[in-house]
Design a protein around this motif. Structure first.
Motif, PDB file in Angstrom:
ATOM      1  N   PRO A   1       0.638  -1.132  -0.032  1.00 13.49           N
ATOM      2  CA  PRO A   1      -0.008  -0.059  -0.048  1.00 13.49           C
ATOM      3  C   PRO A   1       0.715   1.155   0.082  1.00 13.49           C
ATOM      4  O   PRO A   1       0.590   2.356  -0.740  1.00 13.49           O
ATOM      5  CB  PRO A   1      -0.927   0.052   1.215  1.00 13.49           C
ATOM      6  CG  PRO A   1      -0.944  -1.588   1.409  1.00 13.49           C
ATOM      7  CD  PRO A   1       0.315  -2.277   1.043  1.00 13.49           C
ATOM      8  N   SER A   2       1.725   1.251   1.026  1.00 11.79           N
ATOM      9  CA  SER A   2       2.614   2.489   0.890  1.00 11.79           C
ATOM     10  C   SER A   2       3.604   2.701  -0.451  1.00 11.79           C
ATOM     11  O   SER A   2       3.729   3.788  -0.925  1.00 11.79           O
ATOM     12  CB  SER A   2       3.505   2.657   1.949  1.00 11.79           C
ATOM     13  OG  SER A   2       4.694   1.351   2.225  1.00 11.79           O
ATOM     14  N   MET A   3       4.045   1.534  -0.939  1.00 10.90           N
ATOM     15  CA  MET A   3       4.622   1.648  -2.134  1.00 10.90           C
ATOM     16  C   MET A   3       4.071   2.292  -3.349  1.00 10.90           C
ATOM     17  O   MET A   3       4.116   3.020  -3.934  1.00 10.90           O
ATOM     18  CB  MET A   3       5.145   0.142  -2.630  1.00 10.90           C
ATOM     19  CG  MET A   3       6.373  -0.224  -1.866  1.00 10.90           C
ATOM     20  SD  MET A   3       7.177  -1.769  -2.626  1.00 10.90           S
ATOM     21  CE  MET A   3       8.379  -1.997  -1.398  1.00 10.90           C
ATOM     22  N   ARG A   4       2.539   1.672  -3.309  1.00 11.11           N
ATOM     23  CA  ARG A   4       1.585   2.369  -4.206  1.00 11.11           C
ATOM     24  C   ARG A   4       1.153   3.602  -4.114  1.00 11.11           C
ATOM     25  O   ARG A   4       1.331   4.604  -5.344  1.00 11.11           O
ATOM     26  CB  ARG A   4       0.403   1.324  -4.488  1.00 11.11           C
ATOM     27  CG  ARG A   4       0.506   0.096  -4.818  1.00 11.11           C
ATOM     28  CD  ARG A   4      -0.816  -0.498  -5.006  1.00 11.11           C
ATOM     29  NE  ARG A   4      -1.666  -0.889  -3.862  1.00 11.11           N
ATOM     30  CZ  ARG A   4      -2.430  -0.263  -3.099  1.00 11.11           C
ATOM     31  NH1 ARG A   4      -3.053   0.850  -3.893  1.00 11.11           N
ATOM     32  NH2 ARG A   4      -2.964  -0.447  -1.983  1.00 11.11           N
ATOM     33  N   ALA A   5       1.075   4.176  -3.043  1.00 11.80           N
ATOM     34  CA  ALA A   5       1.058   5.540  -2.716  1.00 11.80           C
ATOM     35  C   ALA A   5       2.345   6.317  -3.245  1.00 11.80           C
ATOM     36  O   ALA A   5       1.964   7.507  -3.691  1.00 11.80           O
ATOM     37  CB  ALA A   5       0.660   5.793  -1.444  1.00 11.80           C
ATOM     38  N   ALA A   6       3.305   5.740  -3.047  1.00 13.69           N
ATOM     39  CA  ALA A   6       4.581   6.482  -3.507  1.00 13.69           C
ATOM     40  C   ALA A   6       4.996   6.583  -4.788  1.00 13.69           C
ATOM     41  O   ALA A   6       5.448   7.125  -5.364  1.00 13.69           O
ATOM     42  CB  ALA A   6       5.935   5.954  -2.707  1.00 13.69           C
ATOM     43  N   GLY A   7       4.255   5.561  -5.584  1.00 11.09           N
ATOM     44  CA  GLY A   7       4.403   5.385  -6.973  1.00 11.09           C
ATOM     45  C   GLY A   7       5.924   4.685  -7.455  1.00 11.09           C
ATOM     46  O   GLY A   7       6.054   4.709  -8.637  1.00 11.09           O
ATOM     47  N   ARG A   8       6.384   4.032  -6.491  1.00 11.81           N
ATOM     48  CA  ARG A   8       7.695   3.307  -6.711  1.00 11.81           C
ATOM     49  C   ARG A   8       8.002   2.345  -5.689  1.00 11.81           C
ATOM     50  O   ARG A   8       7.286   2.429  -4.547  1.00 11.81           O
ATOM     51  CB  ARG A   8       8.895   4.469  -6.729  1.00 11.81           C
ATOM     52  CG  ARG A   8       9.162   4.978  -5.440  1.00 11.81           C
ATOM     53  CD  ARG A   8      10.073   6.207  -5.597  1.00 11.81           C
ATOM     54  NE  ARG A   8      10.304   6.743  -4.268  1.00 11.81           N
ATOM     55  CZ  ARG A   8       9.844   7.745  -4.002  1.00 11.81           C
ATOM     56  NH1 ARG A   8       8.696   8.222  -4.546  1.00 11.81           N
ATOM     57  NH2 ARG A   8       9.967   8.398  -2.430  1.00 11.81           N
ATOM     58  N   GLY A   9       8.700   1.473  -5.898  1.00 12.54           N
ATOM     59  CA  GLY A   9       9.289   0.596  -4.788  1.00 12.54           C
ATOM     60  C   GLY A   9      10.079  -0.733  -5.596  1.00 12.54           C
ATOM     61  O   GLY A   9       9.787  -1.013  -6.776  1.00 12.54           O
ATOM     62  N   ARG A  10      10.688  -1.446  -4.670  1.00 16.62           N
ATOM     63  CA  ARG A  10      11.287  -2.832  -5.247  1.00 16.62           C
ATOM     64  C   ARG A  10      11.001  -3.776  -4.343  1.00 16.62           C
ATOM     65  O   ARG A  10      10.893  -3.775  -3.110  1.00 16.62           O
ATOM     66  CB  ARG A  10      12.844  -2.412  -5.353  1.00 16.62           C
ATOM     67  CG  ARG A  10      13.193  -1.359  -6.064  1.00 16.62           C
ATOM     68  CD  ARG A  10      13.224  -1.755  -7.576  1.00 16.62           C
ATOM     69  NE  ARG A  10      13.810  -0.584  -8.399  1.00 16.62           N
ATOM     70  CZ  ARG A  10      14.902  -0.401  -8.824  1.00 16.62           C
ATOM     71  NH1 ARG A  10      15.724  -1.192  -8.492  1.00 16.62           N
ATOM     72  NH2 ARG A  10      15.049   0.623  -9.456  1.00 16.62           N
TER      73      ARG A  10
END
Length: 278
Positions: free
Chosen positions: A118-127
């Motif tokens: 959820p927080s990765m989606r909100a940030a628009g990035r992640g690995r």
């Protein structure tokens, strides 16, 4: 470049080597986790943040993710490394032990992924970097349940990569071959305890034990955990990380041999290599 890297299973082996390697990257805050925080005191001294985290305990997983998100807004990269091998034949292995293995190797990985997304989606990035195994693409005798857990990681990773791509999240799978950590000793211990010495699979179990011990001792067939840590570093930091990283030359040969030979021929190959009687 991601900011906060959360790694599971860093008390030894691949996880520990990865935490040490990533700790040297400017701009990265590395969170190393294990069931017992005291097992990571040396990592804390190297500038790594250490947290107690048990991937079979919901409260523990939620607390670790919440702490990282409170400090960074989101987990920048999750390295799902926690896992171990429960060995034994399909008939003789204790299914309660097999279930515990799946709780760590599969469901723990899945739940950690659910918590950070959820927080990765909100940030628009992640690995998200999942540590699987060459054992997710071929099977050795007396290791069927372990291999099944790694086949599951392959499937989950392939689905996840597609599902999260539109949110700017990149997903990679690491497939190590034989790595000189405590894994081989754990596998041998569980194999020895899975059946009576005079049981119907005694010869097969003895052959599997001997082959594992010899293979893990071989510097030609195995590699140190730092070899995997280097690959995980690329998956975490590269602009365009690969979807799969097959680690060690021997693993590449074995995986492609299995693909080319097919099932029956690979069975015959294993017999010729000493993995049990006809």
């Amino acid at each position: 470049m991601t900011a906060a890297v959360l790694i599971t299973g860093t008390s030894s082996g691949i996880g520990r080597a990865t935490a040490r390697r990533l700790a040297g990257h400017p701009g990265l805050t590395v969170y190393a986790t294990a069931r017992r925080a005291e097992s990571m005191t040396d990592l804390a001294g190297a500038g790594v943040r250490t947290l107690a985290l048990d991937v079979t305990d919901e409260k523990s997983m939620r607390a670790a993710v919440a702490l990282v998100e409170a400090e960074h807004g989101a987990v920048g990269a999750l390295v799902n490394n926690a896992g171990y091998g429960e060995y034994g034949t399909i008939e003789e292995a204790d299914l309660d032990s097999v279930r515990r293995q799946f709780e760590t190797n599969v469901f723990g990985l899945a739940r950690m992924t659910q918590l950070v997304l959820p927080s990765m989606r909100a940030a628009g990035r992640g690995r998200i970097v999942n540590v699987g195994s060459m054992g997710g693409r071929l099977v050795f005798p007396a290791g069927g349940y372990y291999h099944a857990s790694k086949y599951a990681v392959e499937a989950l990773t392939d689905a996840l990569r597609f599902e999260t791509a539109s949110f700017g999240i990149k997903v990679s799978l690491i497939e190590p071959g034989l790595i000189r950590t405590g894994f081989g000793a754990t596998a041998a211990h569980t194999l020895a305890g899975s059946a009576a010495p005079s049981g119907p699979y005694a010869a097969l179990n003895a052959a599997a034990d001997e082959k594992m011990a010899r293979s893990y001792r071989s510097t030609l067939l195995s590699a140190p955990p730092e070899a995997v840590a280097k690959v995980i570093e690329d998956a975490v930091t590269a602009i365009r990380p690969r979807t799969r990283y097959l680690v060690t030359p021997a693993a590449k040969v074995l995986v492609h041999t299995r693909r080319l030979l097919g099932a029956r021929a690979f069975d015959a190959y294993l017999r010729r290599q000493g993995w049990g009687a006809e």
